[in-house]
Design a protein around this motif. Structure first.
Motif, mmCIF file in Angstrom:
data_model
loop_
_atom_site.group_PDB
_atom_site.id
_atom_site.type_symbol
_atom_site.label_atom_id
_atom_site.label_comp_id
_atom_site.label_asym_id
_atom_site.label_seq_id
_atom_site.Cartn_x
_atom_site.Cartn_y
_atom_site.Cartn_z
ATOM 1 N N ALA A 89 0.976 -1.149 -0.292
ATOM 2 C CA ALA A 89 -0.229 -0.011 -0.048
ATOM 3 C C ALA A 89 0.832 1.136 -0.057
ATOM 4 N N PRO A 90 0.482 2.454 -0.630
ATOM 5 C CA PRO A 90 1.195 3.626 -0.683
ATOM 6 C C PRO A 90 1.313 4.223 0.588
ATOM 7 N N SER A 91 2.738 4.435 0.678
ATOM 8 C CA SER A 91 3.170 5.314 1.949
ATOM 9 C C SER A 91 4.168 6.339 1.696
ATOM 10 N N LEU A 92 4.384 7.412 2.802
ATOM 11 C CA LEU A 92 5.042 8.377 2.446
ATOM 12 C C LEU A 92 6.721 7.967 2.828
ATOM 13 N N HIS A 93 7.732 8.056 1.674
ATOM 14 C CA HIS A 93 9.026 7.817 2.117
ATOM 15 C C HIS A 93 9.696 9.303 2.174
ATOM 16 N N LYS A 94 10.492 9.528 3.141
ATOM 17 C CA LYS A 94 11.106 10.760 3.238
ATOM 18 C C LYS A 94 12.646 10.782 3.306
ATOM 19 N N LYS A 95 13.379 11.857 3.029
ATOM 20 C CA LYS A 95 14.856 11.943 3.204
ATOM 21 C C LYS A 95 15.321 13.221 3.575
ATOM 22 N N VAL A 96 15.749 13.474 4.957
ATOM 23 C CA VAL A 96 16.221 14.764 5.250
ATOM 24 C C VAL A 96 17.544 14.937 5.234
ATOM 25 N N LEU A 97 18.211 16.122 4.507
ATOM 26 C CA LEU A 97 19.723 16.184 4.519
ATOM 27 C C LEU A 97 19.723 17.882 4.233
ATOM 28 N N ARG A 98 20.943 18.174 4.547
ATOM 29 C CA ARG A 98 21.419 19.622 4.336
ATOM 30 C C ARG A 98 22.034 19.807 2.925
ATOM 31 N N LEU A 99 21.209 20.814 2.242
ATOM 32 C CA LEU A 99 21.546 21.286 0.686
ATOM 33 C C LEU A 99 21.260 22.757 0.623
ATOM 34 N N PHE A 106 16.718 20.477 3.809
ATOM 35 C CA PHE A 106 15.559 20.057 2.843
ATOM 36 C C PHE A 106 15.120 18.676 3.152
ATOM 37 N N GLU A 107 13.825 18.487 3.116
ATOM 38 C CA GLU A 107 13.080 17.451 3.233
ATOM 39 C C GLU A 107 12.118 16.985 2.058
ATOM 40 N N ILE A 108 12.626 15.638 1.430
ATOM 41 C CA ILE A 108 11.999 15.328 0.186
ATOM 42 C C ILE A 108 10.978 14.079 0.527
ATOM 43 N N SER A 109 9.736 14.263 0.285
ATOM 44 C CA SER A 109 8.969 13.307 0.718
ATOM 45 C C SER A 109 8.311 12.719 -0.665
ATOM 46 N N VAL A 110 8.086 11.452 -0.871
ATOM 47 C CA VAL A 110 7.624 10.858 -2.133
ATOM 48 C C VAL A 110 6.558 9.657 -1.608
ATOM 49 N N LEU A 111 5.332 9.779 -2.491
ATOM 50 C CA LEU A 111 4.239 8.708 -1.988
ATOM 51 C C LEU A 111 4.307 7.618 -3.134
ATOM 52 N N SER A 112 4.550 6.586 -2.362
ATOM 53 C CA SER A 112 4.803 5.317 -3.244
ATOM 54 C C SER A 112 4.441 3.967 -2.591
ATOM 55 N N ASP A 113 3.987 2.885 -3.381
ATOM 56 C CA ASP A 113 4.201 1.734 -2.675
ATOM 57 C C ASP A 113 5.246 0.751 -2.830
ATOM 58 N N ASN A 114 6.431 1.491 -3.313
ATOM 59 C CA ASN A 114 7.638 0.819 -3.312
ATOM 60 C C ASN A 114 8.887 1.644 -2.862
ATOM 61 N N GLU A 115 9.011 1.123 -1.653
ATOM 62 C CA GLU A 115 10.408 1.839 -0.866
ATOM 63 C C GLU A 115 11.505 1.975 -1.543
ATOM 64 N N GLN A 116 11.891 1.058 -2.555
ATOM 65 C CA GLN A 116 13.150 1.140 -3.144
ATOM 66 C C GLN A 116 13.195 2.105 -4.466
ATOM 67 N N TRP A 117 12.047 2.043 -5.011
ATOM 68 C CA TRP A 117 11.851 2.976 -6.197
ATOM 69 C C TRP A 117 11.687 4.562 -5.663
ATOM 70 N N ALA A 118 11.008 4.639 -4.546
ATOM 71 C CA ALA A 118 10.935 6.048 -3.911
ATOM 72 C C ALA A 118 12.490 6.416 -3.429
ATOM 73 N N ALA A 119 13.170 5.596 -2.932
ATOM 74 C CA ALA A 119 14.615 5.935 -2.638
ATOM 75 C C ALA A 119 15.383 6.502 -3.895
ATOM 76 N N LYS A 120 15.148 5.700 -4.891
ATOM 77 C CA LYS A 120 15.758 6.124 -6.146
ATOM 78 C C LYS A 120 15.338 7.555 -6.746
ATOM 79 N N CYS A 121 14.081 7.713 -6.635
ATOM 80 C CA CYS A 121 13.269 9.066 -6.868
ATOM 81 C C CYS A 121 13.942 10.031 -6.176
ATOM 82 N N ILE A 122 14.128 10.130 -4.913
ATOM 83 C CA ILE A 122 14.511 10.874 -3.865
ATOM 84 C C ILE A 122 15.884 11.126 -3.998
ATOM 85 N N ALA A 123 16.619 10.174 -4.647
ATOM 86 C CA ALA A 123 18.172 10.459 -4.951
ATOM 87 C C ALA A 123 18.513 11.218 -6.211
#
Length: 318
Positions: free
Chosen positions: A10-20, A25-42
């Motif tokens: 099920a879709p959930s919000l995947h987040k990454k916080v870092l200094r830029l 910066f906090e980037i949040s992506v809604l997805s049902d695939n954690e690995q895909w979300a991580a690639k998008c955030i990268a």
């Protein structure tokens, strides 16, 4: 560009916080695939880092510093992206009658530390002298050759008033392009949203309380919209019982007072970011008059007495 997204849960919000760009910066992506979300955030992080290298004043070889180092000497050829951002900045300067001005970098920072050692403001004559190099009309653009020339020696430009919003907007566009249907890019409180939450409702964005910024006094339900806030609670000094924010009026060279915070809502994060500070400088009446004349722009102002003022098209929920 498309990143393959295989369904996993099920879709959930995947987040990454870092200094830029010197900010959180906090980037949040809604997805049902954690690995895909991580690639998008990268991918979004790579894009923001690319923009940082172009715009920073902390690196000698950035295009911004090349322009600054050649002030009063020669025009500098820049990427079309940088040229276009400067051109849009100058349009905002014209619209705000100079309250927004990327040549603010000319101010001598040693005189505006806003720390405990600052016990008095400079006199008006000295202040005006300090800001003599701030003048967006002396930023000369040559579209044909894609060059930027700062007319006066000692002039400096900086993108502190628009860069975060621009980066957030570019990251959002990239994420949408690679298939992210819903998310938030938050650049130190200047944020842009698209799509809906997992429950199908719009994003709920809190408006910070200037007295306690970790708490919100109200909220907005938004989607495909950006919000930016400029406030005197981040950096300020109290002199003779009066609070002065770190925001300097480019015309007088003196800090502004009377407004605690300005929140701007607009579909574009770059515009939201760029318009928050000028409204603070222009003041409540003039600022709101301007906002009410611009389609798609909304504004909320809190004054020093905690009175709330809003543009004609804003709806708050408590």
């Amino acid at each position: 560009m498309q990143i393959n997204n295989a369904i996993s849960s099920a879709p959930s919000l995947h987040k990454k916080v870092l200094r830029l760009m010197g900010n959180r910066f906090e980037i949040s992506v809604l997805s049902d695939n954690e690995q895909w979300a991580a690639k998008c955030i990268a991918s979004a992080i790579t894009e923001i880092s690319r923009i940082e290298k172009l715009l920073t004043t902390y690196s000698d070889d950035s295009q911004t510093n090349k322009i600054n180092n050649n002030a009063g000497i020669a025009p500098v050829k820049v990427d079309k992206e940088v040229f276009d951002l400067i051109e849009r900045s100058l349009k905002i300067s014209s619209l705000t009658q100079g309250a927004f001005d990327i040549s603010y970098g000319s101010i001598d920072k040693r005189l505006w530390n806003f720390d405990k050692e600052m016990t008095s403001l400079p006199d008006e004559k000295t202040a005006k002298q300090l800001v003599r190099l701030i003048n967006y009309k002396n930023i000369l653009l040559d579209k044909e050759n894609c060059t930027v020339f700062l007319k006066e020696k000692g002039m400096r430009i900086g993108f502190g008033g628009i860069g975060k919003g621009y980066a957030a907007e570019k990251a959002k566009h990239l994420l949408k392009e690679i298939g992210v249907q819903s998310g938030i890019v938050n650049a130190a409180g200047d944020l842009t949203t698209w799509g809906l939450q997992a429950n199908g409702k719009p994003w709920t964005i809190g408006i910070a309380n200037p007295e306690a910024k970790q708490h919100s006094f109200s909220s907005l339900n938004i989607t495909d919209m950006a919000v930016a806030t400029s406030g005197n609670y981040e950096k300020f000094v109290i002199i003779n019982g009066k609070k002065y924010s770190h925001t300097i009026d480019p015309k007088t060279g003196l800090p502004v007072s009377g407004i605690k915070s300005v929140t701007i809502i607009n579909p574009n994060a770059e515009i939201a970011d760029a318009m928050a500070t000028p409204v603070m400088i222009m003041g409540i009446k003039v600022g709101l008059d301007m906002v009410n004349q611009i389609k798609g722009l909304a504004c909320l102002i809190i004054d020093d007495q905690n009175k709330i003022y809003t543009s004609e098209n804003i709806k708050l929920t408590s």
